[in-house]
Design a protein around this motif. Structure first.
Motif: not given
Length: 87
Positions: A8-16
């Motif tokens: 699981f990742v947060c949106r910020h990590v997902f988007e880079g």
């Protein structure tokens, strides 16, 4: 640890847009988060651990993190500080 595992990742990590600064291993799940505040309703995304390692090889350092523990750092390259969740 199996690198094809889901994480699981947060949106910020997902988007880079932010780096991984907080990792939690709880209830059999792995979370890789930026450690910042998020908007209400901004739920986690699921990605393959192998993709996170490709993006940030330094997270390999904490993949031995025990169940019920988390690791945090101030920025990429900074040392990980490990602690039991809830301390």
């Amino acid at each position: 640890m199996e690198r094809e595992r889901a994480a699981f990742v947060c949106r910020h990590v997902f988007e880079g847009s932010r780096s991984i600064r907080l990792v939690a291993h709880e209830d059999g799940d792995w979370q890789f988060l930026c450690g910042e505040e998020h908007e209400p309703g901004d739920g986690p995304r699921v990605v393959g651990l192998n993709h996170l390692i490709e993006r940030d090889p330094s997270i390999v350092e904490i993949l031995e993190l025990r169940q019920g523990w988390e690791a945090e750092r101030h920025d990429v390259g900074a040392p990980w500080v490990r602690r039991q969740i809830g301390e």
